[in-house]
Design a protein around this motif. Structure first.
Motif, PDB file in Angstrom:
ATOM      1  N   THR A 315     -14.851 -26.936  53.535  1.00  0.00           N
ATOM      2  CA  THR A 315     -13.400 -27.117  53.645  1.00  0.00           C
ATOM      3  C   THR A 315     -13.063 -28.329  54.511  1.00  0.00           C
ATOM      4  O   THR A 315     -11.913 -28.749  54.573  1.00  0.00           O
ATOM      5  CB  THR A 315     -12.718 -25.865  54.234  1.00  0.00           C
ATOM      6  OG1 THR A 315     -13.241 -25.592  55.534  1.00  0.00           O
ATOM      7  CG2 THR A 315     -12.931 -24.661  53.337  1.00  0.00           C
ATOM      8  N   SER A 383     -18.234 -29.568  45.026  1.00  0.00           N
ATOM      9  CA  SER A 383     -18.645 -29.557  46.434  1.00  0.00           C
ATOM     10  C   SER A 383     -20.036 -30.153  46.613  1.00  0.00           C
ATOM     11  O   SER A 383     -20.938 -29.532  47.175  1.00  0.00           O
ATOM     12  CB  SER A 383     -18.596 -28.130  46.989  1.00  0.00           C
ATOM     13  OG  SER A 383     -18.457 -28.142  48.384  1.00  0.00           O
ATOM     14  N   TYR A 440      -4.506 -28.340  55.974  1.00  0.00           N
ATOM     15  CA  TYR A 440      -4.087 -28.216  54.574  1.00  0.00           C
ATOM     16  C   TYR A 440      -2.569 -28.231  54.444  1.00  0.00           C
ATOM     17  O   TYR A 440      -2.036 -28.655  53.412  1.00  0.00           O
ATOM     18  CB  TYR A 440      -4.711 -26.960  53.960  1.00  0.00           C
ATOM     19  CG  TYR A 440      -6.175 -27.177  53.610  1.00  0.00           C
ATOM     20  CD1 TYR A 440      -6.571 -27.405  52.295  1.00  0.00           C
ATOM     21  CD2 TYR A 440      -7.154 -27.217  54.595  1.00  0.00           C
ATOM     22  CE1 TYR A 440      -7.904 -27.632  51.979  1.00  0.00           C
ATOM     23  CE2 TYR A 440      -8.484 -27.452  54.293  1.00  0.00           C
ATOM     24  CZ  TYR A 440      -8.864 -27.663  52.987  1.00  0.00           C
ATOM     25  OH  TYR A 440     -10.180 -27.913  52.670  1.00  0.00           O
ATOM     26  N   GLY A 512      -6.826 -26.611  46.915  1.00  0.00           N
ATOM     27  CA  GLY A 512      -7.571 -25.972  47.988  1.00  0.00           C
ATOM     28  C   GLY A 512      -9.041 -26.314  47.934  1.00  0.00           C
ATOM     29  O   GLY A 512      -9.482 -27.128  47.117  1.00  0.00           O
ATOM     30  N   LYS A 513      -9.799 -25.698  48.830  1.00  0.00           N
ATOM     31  CA  LYS A 513     -11.223 -25.985  48.903  1.00  0.00           C
ATOM     32  C   LYS A 513     -11.985 -24.775  49.428  1.00  0.00           C
ATOM     33  O   LYS A 513     -11.554 -24.108  50.369  1.00  0.00           O
ATOM     34  CB  LYS A 513     -11.470 -27.182  49.841  1.00  0.00           C
ATOM     35  CG  LYS A 513     -12.925 -27.622  49.890  1.00  0.00           C
ATOM     36  CD  LYS A 513     -13.355 -28.275  48.596  1.00  0.00           C
ATOM     37  CE  LYS A 513     -14.856 -28.582  48.579  1.00  0.00           C
ATOM     38  NZ  LYS A 513     -15.677 -27.358  48.363  1.00  0.00           N
ATOM     39  N   THR A 514     -13.118 -24.506  48.769  1.00  0.00           N
ATOM     40  CA  THR A 514     -14.043 -23.478  49.237  1.00  0.00           C
ATOM     41  C   THR A 514     -14.937 -24.052  50.323  1.00  0.00           C
ATOM     42  O   THR A 514     -15.103 -25.267  50.437  1.00  0.00           O
ATOM     43  CB  THR A 514     -14.921 -22.981  48.090  1.00  0.00           C
ATOM     44  OG1 THR A 514     -15.594 -24.119  47.513  1.00  0.00           O
ATOM     45  CG2 THR A 514     -14.108 -22.292  47.017  1.00  0.00           C
ATOM     46  N   GLY A 515     -15.534 -23.174  51.106  1.00  0.00           N
ATOM     47  CA  GLY A 515     -16.470 -23.630  52.133  1.00  0.00           C
ATOM     48  C   GLY A 515     -17.411 -22.522  52.554  1.00  0.00           C
ATOM     49  O   GLY A 515     -17.010 -21.363  52.633  1.00  0.00           O
ATOM     50  N   TRP A 524     -15.139 -19.695  53.737  1.00  0.00           N
ATOM     51  CA  TRP A 524     -13.730 -20.061  53.859  1.00  0.00           C
ATOM     52  C   TRP A 524     -13.104 -20.333  52.507  1.00  0.00           C
ATOM     53  O   TRP A 524     -13.783 -20.715  51.558  1.00  0.00           O
ATOM     54  CB  TRP A 524     -13.575 -21.346  54.674  1.00  0.00           C
ATOM     55  CG  TRP A 524     -13.984 -21.317  56.092  1.00  0.00           C
ATOM     56  CD1 TRP A 524     -15.259 -21.243  56.584  1.00  0.00           C
ATOM     57  CD2 TRP A 524     -13.122 -21.402  57.229  1.00  0.00           C
ATOM     58  NE1 TRP A 524     -15.237 -21.278  57.959  1.00  0.00           N
ATOM     59  CE2 TRP A 524     -13.933 -21.378  58.379  1.00  0.00           C
ATOM     60  CE3 TRP A 524     -11.738 -21.516  57.382  1.00  0.00           C
ATOM     61  CZ2 TRP A 524     -13.415 -21.452  59.664  1.00  0.00           C
ATOM     62  CZ3 TRP A 524     -11.217 -21.591  58.667  1.00  0.00           C
ATOM     63  CH2 TRP A 524     -12.042 -21.548  59.792  1.00  0.00           C
ATOM     64  N   PHE A 525     -11.815 -20.140  52.436  1.00  0.00           N
ATOM     65  CA  PHE A 525     -11.002 -20.796  51.420  1.00  0.00           C
ATOM     66  C   PHE A 525      -9.692 -21.200  52.082  1.00  0.00           C
ATOM     67  O   PHE A 525      -9.002 -20.368  52.676  1.00  0.00           O
ATOM     68  CB  PHE A 525     -10.707 -19.928  50.203  1.00  0.00           C
ATOM     69  CG  PHE A 525     -10.065 -20.724  49.093  1.00  0.00           C
ATOM     70  CD1 PHE A 525     -10.844 -21.440  48.211  1.00  0.00           C
ATOM     71  CD2 PHE A 525      -8.674 -20.814  48.979  1.00  0.00           C
ATOM     72  CE1 PHE A 525     -10.266 -22.221  47.212  1.00  0.00           C
ATOM     73  CE2 PHE A 525      -8.095 -21.584  47.989  1.00  0.00           C
ATOM     74  CZ  PHE A 525      -8.893 -22.285  47.095  1.00  0.00           C
ATOM     75  N   SER A 526      -9.403 -22.487  51.993  1.00  0.00           N
ATOM     76  CA  SER A 526      -8.149 -23.028  52.515  1.00  0.00           C
ATOM     77  C   SER A 526      -7.416 -23.681  51.356  1.00  0.00           C
ATOM     78  O   SER A 526      -8.020 -24.443  50.586  1.00  0.00           O
ATOM     79  CB  SER A 526      -8.408 -24.064  53.614  1.00  0.00           C
ATOM     80  OG  SER A 526      -9.075 -23.469  54.713  1.00  0.00           O
ATOM     81  N   ALA A 535      -5.172 -20.602  55.438  1.00  0.00           N
ATOM     82  CA  ALA A 535      -6.616 -20.723  55.631  1.00  0.00           C
ATOM     83  C   ALA A 535      -7.185 -19.337  55.890  1.00  0.00           C
ATOM     84  O   ALA A 535      -6.653 -18.593  56.721  1.00  0.00           O
ATOM     85  CB  ALA A 535      -6.935 -21.651  56.794  1.00  0.00           C
TER      86      ALA A 535
END
Length: 626
Positions: A315, A383, A440, A512-515, A524-526, A535
């Motif tokens: 993220t 990613s 974000y 958004g973005k996974t992490g 994470w996901f934000s 977040a």
């Protein structure tokens, strides 16, 4: 209750002024007979003055001792103030003030707090026996503590009942019945401050307290700010949105059980304002560890009541991308992105980082089968780790750090400084959900970063406004970069992205973005829509749980990723929070897909008339590439 307190502490309260001469003579005689100072002669007014001085001393032990010293000088000072009070206030006002500040033991200041503490009811509902028990505590709250010393408390209670009978406030039958009654305690443990907040809002309340204790707008020194919080008599109107808070709390509680080996936390923010709308986490606010309660706010930095934070993993990659776009790299930037890559030498703000100490360090992609070349949008969707390390090398670690600073990431959640290392691009520096939610929110606000704010307004008990911290906003990056980032992060939730399963109700445009961190210790996901950024973190509260072969909320996971752990929490929270809100499009830039590879000379099917698909047709207006 009022009669009981007067009868035992100052039976002539309504007859004398600030000083009770008869009481003084009586006390002197009794003390002379016993050879001790067992009887005092302070009136309720004088006691009230002393209690106010003790209250003003706060947590300053020396000041408290000084306020309680039995010296002639202190007595004279208290007497002067008591005389003034008797001139300005009625007896009922003085008694009310006294009852609202007097200490009754076990953290109970004021008669209402004492009634709730010992009998779980309001003081207006106390029986004669219960009122006498409470009134008797004033002389010595420790010795007569009904919880620790019930026999002593009952003896003292009966003394108060006798005084009430002597004053004619109760009948002989009432006195007999009250003295025969058991203590009948219904004790409630002290629950001061934020622990009394509504379900799920204790952590937000705690954060507001930390804001008051830290922000210089509330006082020049830490002592002044603490006194302001404790003694200010404040009405604090916060930015918390009850509907958003319920959505966040339902999402974390509905996807992670309190008894699970991991916890979840979620922060919601309003883009473009800095307003914190919700803070929720799985484990409830409190001190009972047996019930999995915690006082650590996992949404915030350590200095504000949180922990040391968690690695945000991928993220963080959008921070690198934003820095690259601002540095002039195109949104179509391409790198070879091999499956494995040793960390290359990189420029820092003060010199050069070299891989001399760890020459064998490599950066594998999340999928062992991935290899480039990739352009930015595809690399973000999949990613691809090596892509962002190569991007970081080109723009330099200093550019990444400077962009992080503009987005509010000025230090780790622990307070330690950020480290300029290549793994920064992969999110190895521990951060809090609040920090990531604000990053974000900045993307959603077209590049406008705002410092987080939790307080809208504060008024004193008499309705006067108190200055509060103002949200400071500035442009962290250009609108064109923001539109490109919206397009890039929207691709993460597209068909082949890592967050493809996280689309919202009504087909809202999202980004958004996974992490996932090293060893799967945090996921994470934000993400955001134009009007809301959220977040979500999932992991062990102390960062020590590897999320492999693990059961969460009754569901087994071979290993947890951002899309299948925190992702559903984010989706549930956003769906509930945005239900009924208008759909708003994300402002996105057109980013062309990469041209297909040219066939090698002599390959069947090669034609000279096939143009490369590097630009949109002339009839296609600029717009989002879905």
């Amino acid at each position: 209750m009022r009669k009981a307190q007067v009868d035992i502490e100052d039976a002539r309260f309504y007859e004398h002024g600030a000083v009770d001469l008869k009481g003084i003579l009586r006390a002197l005689g009794k003390n002379a007979e016993s050879g001790t100072t067992s009887q005092g002669a302070s009136t309720l007014t004088q006691q009230y003055v002393k209690n106010v001085n003790v209250e003003k001393a706060g947590d300053d032990a020396d000041a408290v001792r000084e306020a309680q010293r039995k010296t002639l000088g202190r007595k004279v000072q208290e007497l002067k103030i008591a005389i003034k009070l008797e001139e300005e206030l009625s007896k009922e006002q003085i008694l009310t003030n006294y009852l609202n500040i007097t200490f009754y033991g076990n953290g109970a200041y004021g008669v209402e707090a004492a009634s709730q503490r010992y009998f779980s009811k309001s003081n207006k509902d106390l029986t004669i026996a219960e009122a006498a028990t409470v009134a008797g505590l004033v002389q010595n709250p420790t010795a007569y503590d009904p919880k620790l010393h019930p026999q002593a408390a009952q003896i003292r209670r009966n003394v108060v009942i006798d005084k009430m009978l002597e004053a004619g406030h109760i009948t002989a039958d009432q006195a007999k019945e009250a003295k025969e009654a058991p203590l009948g305690l219904r004790y409630q443990a002290p629950q001061n401050g934020c622990i009394t907040a509504n379900a799920g809002t204790g952590f937000f309340c705690d954060y507001v307290r930390e804001v008051v204790k830290h922000d210089p707008v509330f006082g020049k020194t830490a002592a002044e700010r603490k006194a302001f919080w404790v003694q200010g008599g404040l009405n604090i109107y916060t930015t918390l949105d009850p509907d958003k808070q319920a959505a966040a709390q339902n999402a974390v509680s509905g996807n992670v059980r309190v008894t699970d080996p991991v916890s979840a936390a979620a922060t919601m923010m309003e883009p473009g304002t800095g307003k914190i709308l919700a803070m929720a986490q799985t484990r409830p606010y409190g001190v009972e560890t047996a019930k999995k309660q915690t006082m650590v706010n996992l949404n915030v930095d350590k200095a504000m009541g949180g922990g040391n934070g968690f690695q945000p993993g991928s993220t963080f990659k959008p921070v690198v991308a934003a820095a690259a776009l601002e540095a002039g790299l195109p949104a179509t930037q391409e790198y070879s992105s091999p499956n494995r890559l040793e960390y290359p030498t990189m420029k820092t703000c003060g010199g050069t980082w070299k891989n001399e100490a760890r020459p064998k360090t490599v950066v594998p992609n999340e999928s062992a089968n991935e290899k480039g070349p990739y352009q930015l949008k595809k690399a973000m969707a999949l990613s691809v780790n090596t892509y962002f390390v190569q991007m970081e090398q080109e723009i330099g670690l200093c550019s990444v750090k400077q962009m992080a600073n503009k987005l509010g990431i000025t230090a780790k959640a622990s307070g330690k400084p950020l480290e300029e290392v290549p793994a920064m691009a992969l999110g190895v520096e521990e951060l809090s959900p609040l920090t990531m939610a604000n990053v974000y929110a900045t993307f959603a606000a077209r590049g406008k970063y705002c410092t987080p704010i939790a307080i809208n307004r504060i008024t004193t008990v008499d309705g006067k406004d108190v200055p509060v911290p103002a949200g400071h906003c500035q442009q962290a990056f250009s609108d064109s970069t923001a539109q490109a980032m919206n397009t890039i992060l929207n691709g993460v939730t597209a068909e082949n992205g890592t967050g493809a399963a996280l689309n919202l109700e009504g087909n809202r445009q999202i980004a958004g973005k996974t992490g996932t961190s090293d060893h799967k210790k945090a996921a994470w996901f934000s993400g955001y829509t134009p009007q809301l950024a959220t977040a979500v973190w999932l992991g062990g509260p102390d960062g020590g749980v590897e999320m492999r072969d693990i059961t969460i909320n009754g569901k087994h996971h071979d290993e947890v990723f951002g899309a299948d752990g925190p992702g559903p929490i984010w989706r549930d929270a956003m769906n509930q929070a945005l239900r009924g809100a208008p759909k708003q499009p994300l402002p996105m830039a057109y980013i062309p897909d990469p041209a297909p590879p040219k066939p090698e000379p002599g390959n069947p099917g090669e034609t000279a008339t096939t143009p490369p698909a590097t630009t949109p047709p002339a009839t296609t207006p600029p717009g989002p590439q879905r």
